[in-house]
Design a protein around this motif. Structure first.
Motif, PDB file in Angstrom:
ATOM      1  N   ARG A 140      -7.346 -12.728 -24.175  1.00 28.81           N
ATOM      2  CA  ARG A 140      -6.228 -13.609 -23.838  1.00 28.81           C
ATOM      3  C   ARG A 140      -6.572 -14.480 -22.634  1.00 28.81           C
ATOM      4  N   ALA A 141      -7.176 -13.890 -21.609  1.00 23.79           N
ATOM      5  CA  ALA A 141      -7.554 -14.660 -20.416  1.00 23.79           C
ATOM      6  C   ALA A 141      -8.562 -15.751 -20.784  1.00 23.79           C
ATOM      7  N   ASP A 142      -9.526 -15.415 -21.640  1.00 25.55           N
ATOM      8  CA  ASP A 142     -10.513 -16.392 -22.077  1.00 25.55           C
ATOM      9  C   ASP A 142      -9.846 -17.520 -22.865  1.00 25.55           C
ATOM     10  N   ALA A 143      -8.952 -17.169 -23.766  1.00 28.33           N
ATOM     11  CA  ALA A 143      -8.259 -18.183 -24.574  1.00 28.33           C
ATOM     12  C   ALA A 143      -7.382 -19.072 -23.695  1.00 28.33           C
TER      13      ALA A 143
ATOM     14  N   ARG B   5       0.437 -11.164 -30.395  1.00 30.97           N
ATOM     15  CA  ARG B   5       1.053 -10.280 -31.397  1.00 30.97           C
ATOM     16  C   ARG B   5       0.423  -8.887 -31.347  1.00 30.97           C
ATOM     17  N   ALA B   6      -0.892  -8.842 -31.204  1.00 34.14           N
ATOM     18  CA  ALA B   6      -1.581  -7.545 -31.126  1.00 34.14           C
ATOM     19  C   ALA B   6      -1.143  -6.768 -29.891  1.00 34.14           C
TER      20      ALA B   6
ATOM     21  N   ALA C 217       2.276  -2.527 -27.334  1.00 33.22           N
ATOM     22  CA  ALA C 217       3.418  -2.215 -26.460  1.00 33.22           C
ATOM     23  C   ALA C 217       4.527  -1.462 -27.202  1.00 33.22           C
ATOM     24  N   ASP C 218       4.763  -1.845 -28.470  1.00 24.80           N
ATOM     25  CA  ASP C 218       5.852  -1.157 -29.184  1.00 24.80           C
ATOM     26  C   ASP C 218       5.365   0.048 -30.000  1.00 24.80           C
TER      27      ASP C 218
END
Length: 91
Positions: A22-25, A82-83, A88-89
């Motif tokens: 996520r940080a890279d994206a 989403r992943a 988390a859920d």
């Protein structure tokens, strides 16, 4: 393998990889947003005749290529989010 079959350590490693992705994206998204602004500005210059420049790609080509890359990065970021939400859920 679902989250329920992963060990807590495996899940934590996977989550860490997703956060790094996520940080890279996000970094690539910020970079391409800046480049898109430059191309947008160049395309708005009415005196620019990019279609007859033998030195490189036209602004239209640049716009098309960068728009596609930007869409790919946004889709990748949405997949990662989403992943992470599934982690988390617990699903």
């Amino acid at each position: 393998m679902t989250a329920t079959t992963m060990t807590p350590a495996q899940l934590a490693r996977f989550e860490g990889r997703l956060r790094a992705e996520r940080a890279d994206a996000e970094e690539r998204l910020a970079e391409f947003d800046g480049v898109m602004s430059e191309v947008r500005t160049a395309r708005s210059d009415a005196s620019a005749d990019d279609e007859h420049d033998p030195e490189g790609p036209t602004m239209t080509q640049e716009w098309s290529q960068r728009t596609a890359v930007l869409a790919d990065v946004r889709a990748e970021l949405a997949d990662v989010e989403r992943a992470l939400g599934r982690i988390a859920d617990g699903s």
